[in-house]
Enzyme design. Structure first.
Site, PDB file in Angstrom:
ATOM      1  N   MET A   1       0.820  -1.202   0.000  1.00 51.32           N
ATOM      2  CA  MET A   1       0.000   0.000   0.000  1.00 51.32           C
ATOM      3  C   MET A   1       0.860   1.260   0.000  1.00 51.32           C
ATOM      4  SD  MET A   1      -2.991  -1.086  -0.361  1.00 51.32           S
ATOM      5  CE  MET A   1      -3.666   0.571  -0.345  1.00 51.32           C
TER       6      MET A   1
ATOM      7  N   ASP B   1      10.282   3.951   6.448  1.00 49.09           N
ATOM      8  CA  ASP B   1       9.943   2.607   6.909  1.00 49.09           C
ATOM      9  C   ASP B   1      11.028   2.211   7.904  1.00 49.09           C
ATOM     10  OD1 ASP B   1       8.136   0.016   5.717  1.00 49.09           O
ATOM     11  OD2 ASP B   1       9.921  -0.499   6.873  1.00 49.09           O
TER      12      ASP B   1
ATOM     13  N   VAL C   1       0.938   1.210   7.325  1.00 47.94           N
ATOM     14  CA  VAL C   1       1.483  -0.040   7.846  1.00 47.94           C
ATOM     15  C   VAL C   1       0.344  -1.056   7.947  1.00 47.94           C
ATOM     16  CG1 VAL C   1       3.268   1.234   9.097  1.00 47.94           C
ATOM     17  CG2 VAL C   1       1.175   0.532  10.305  1.00 47.94           C
TER      18      VAL C   1
ATOM     19  N   GLU D   1      -2.508  -3.802   9.386  1.00 48.16           N
ATOM     20  CA  GLU D   1      -3.693  -3.533  10.198  1.00 48.16           C
ATOM     21  C   GLU D   1      -3.524  -4.018  11.638  1.00 48.16           C
ATOM     22  OE1 GLU D   1      -7.222  -2.130   8.594  1.00 48.16           O
ATOM     23  OE2 GLU D   1      -5.263  -1.208   8.427  1.00 48.16           O
TER      24      GLU D   1
ATOM     25  N   LYS E   1      -0.525   1.258  14.977  1.00 51.66           N
ATOM     26  CA  LYS E   1      -0.929   2.541  14.398  1.00 51.66           C
ATOM     27  C   LYS E   1      -1.008   3.628  15.479  1.00 51.66           C
ATOM     28  CE  LYS E   1      -3.418   0.422  10.506  1.00 51.66           C
ATOM     29  NZ  LYS E   1      -2.768   1.041   9.348  1.00 51.66           N
TER      30      LYS E   1
ATOM     31  N   SER F   1      -8.031  -0.032   6.508  1.00 51.48           N
ATOM     32  CA  SER F   1      -9.183  -0.464   5.724  1.00 51.48           C
ATOM     33  C   SER F   1     -10.395  -0.776   6.579  1.00 51.48           C
ATOM     34  CB  SER F   1      -8.816  -1.700   4.899  1.00 51.48           C
ATOM     35  OG  SER F   1      -8.431  -2.766   5.753  1.00 51.48           O
TER      36      SER F   1
ATOM     37  N   HIS G   1      -8.434   5.755   2.954  1.00 50.03           N
ATOM     38  CA  HIS G   1      -8.406   4.341   2.614  1.00 50.03           C
ATOM     39  C   HIS G   1      -8.231   4.182   1.113  1.00 50.03           C
ATOM     40  CE1 HIS G   1     -10.695   0.285   2.204  1.00 50.03           C
ATOM     41  NE2 HIS G   1      -9.387   0.109   2.159  1.00 50.03           N
TER      42      HIS G   1
ATOM     43  N   ASN H   1     -15.771  -2.134   2.856  1.00 45.17           N
ATOM     44  CA  ASN H   1     -15.425  -3.399   3.496  1.00 45.17           C
ATOM     45  C   ASN H   1     -16.476  -3.864   4.488  1.00 45.17           C
ATOM     46  OD1 ASN H   1     -13.135  -3.850   2.038  1.00 45.17           O
ATOM     47  ND2 ASN H   1     -11.743  -2.984   3.553  1.00 45.17           N
TER      48      ASN H   1
END
Length: 412
Positions: free
Chosen positions: A18, A37, A94, A96, A101, A123, A144, A194
């Site tokens: 992503m 990162d 990053v 889920e 987060k 998401s 998203h 979703n």
């Protein structure tokens, strides 16, 4: 920052699939982007991937070498959070995990200037729970993107309880600048797309256990007009993503409907990327080939879980999967998670491969007639139980002779 068109510096955290797509999207639009990162090797791999993407675009005649040089200059890898201090917008991308987060957002809040917007590419996770660890919840929202982020057109902009209107406006302007179809969604598990997908996939998975096989389910929905059925979709995105998420969350792995997925992942069948998933793939090919081994696995899991297998018709597959979408869409409208049925349709047309000639799930429901949808839901409720109870909005619209298109934000 009140208008994303004045965005001077963006940043992306995460160099996975992503993050890479988001960086490409920003650089392609001429937006300077800092890229962080915590794994330098991931960042190196990400930089190689975007170079390969642009090189492919050159071979296809889409852009020239000069344009690639221009885009390359917009991307700057960095090694620590301090390098992000001047960014106007940071997009976290990053995996889920809520705690991870939150940890990132605490650091961003302490590092970035007060006017900076903090966005999560989650998401499904709770945007308010992420915003709550900062001193600037009005500057926090969800962005998203859909995978691959530099190709898929949809961008769900997720408003938290405290997200400022100017921040939503800035996010929409940014989305339009990078060529996305933008839909604002309220904060709930899964947001619009979703959340609805969960009910659609649950029915597909249940019908595997009840008597169908993956190729039949996918074929029935592709005959309706979907770009691909749910099991081909999972092979494309990776069956292991939800499996790993359930493992990290410590919940959901015992749910009967995910047992086939679990067995596939335990065998290393993660989808196209591993050459095997619900289907088998020849080396270098994306063509899904039915696999008798998977069919036997489905039948074995069905028996182990106590299901008595029966014939499942293509009509039943279409009806259950589509009405699961419609019923959940009605609940989303009723809760003001979506401003209109048109927004739901935009999400499904641009992010989930719903057939364009049917204009989206809610428009299709209107064409069928809300009273007819209500009757079908009641039939399913009588046959399969309470999960099919019609949303109150559907009952009200049917009684009033109205359609989903008549529902306006705040008036559901």
């Amino acid at each position: 920052m009140s208008n994303a068109l004045n965005l001077q510096q963006a940043a992306v955290i995460g160099a996975g699939t992503m993050g890479r797509g988001i960086v490409i999207s920003l650089a392609n639009a001429g937006i300077p982007v800092l890229w962080l990162d915590n794994n330098p090797q991931m960042l190196e791999q990400g930089l190689r991937m975007i170079e390969d993407t642009w090189a492919h675009d050159i071979t296809k005649g889409r852009i020239g070498a000069d344009e690639v040089n221009r885009r390359r200059a917009y991307v700057k890898p960095v090694s620590d959070y301090a390098a992000l201090a001047a960014a106007d917008l940071v997009i976290e991308a990053v995996y889920e995990n809520l705690e991870l987060k939150q940890q990132i957002f605490r650091t961003l809040d302490a590092t970035l200037k007060p006017s900076a917007i903090l966005a999560s590419n989650t998401s499904a996770l709770d945007i308010d729970a992420i915003a709550a660890v900062t001193a600037r919840p009005e500057q926090v929202l969800g962005l998203h993107f859909f995978s691959p982020a530099h190709i898929m057109k949809l961008l769900e902009i997720v408003r938290g309880a405290h997200t400022a209107p100017a921040v939503l406006q800035a996010a929409r302007a940014l989305g339009e600048r990078i060529g996305k179809v933008c839909v604002v969604a309220g904060n709930c598990e899964g947001f619009i797309g979703n959340r609805m997908l969960r009910t659609y996939v649950r029915e597909a998975r249940l019908m595997l256990l009840e008597g169908a096989l993956p190729a039949q389910v996918d074929g029935a929905l592709q005959t309706f007009g979907f770009a691909m059925g749910p099991f081909r979709m999972y092979d494309v995105v990776g069956i292991d993503l939800e499996w790993r998420t359930r493992g990290l969350a410590g919940k959901g792995q015992d749910e009967p409907t995910v047992q086939v997925d679990n067995r596939l992942c335990e065998l290393g069948r993660f989808g196209q990327k591993s050459g095997m998933g619900y289907y088998r793939y020849a080396s270098g090919s994306r063509e899904a080939q039915s696999d008798a081994e998977v069919d036997r696995l489905v039948e074995a899991e069905s028996t182990r879980l106590g299901f008595v297998r029966r014939p499942v018709s293509n009509a039943e597959i279409q009806t259950r999967c589509l009405l699961a979408l419609i019923n959940e869409g009605a609940k989303i409208l009723e809760e003001n998670i979506a401003a209109s049925s048109h927004d739901i349709d935009l999400v499904y047309l641009n992010g989930y491969g719903f057939p364009a000639d049917k204009a989206g799930p809610m428009a299709w429901a209107d064409s069928e007639g809300v009273p007819a949808i209500l009757d079908r839901l009641r039939t399913l409720e009588a046959r399969h139980g309470a999960r099919w109870r019609p949303a109150p909005l559907i009952e009200r619209l049917a009684a009033a002779g109205q359609c989903f298109a008549a529902v306006q934000e705040g008036l559901a």
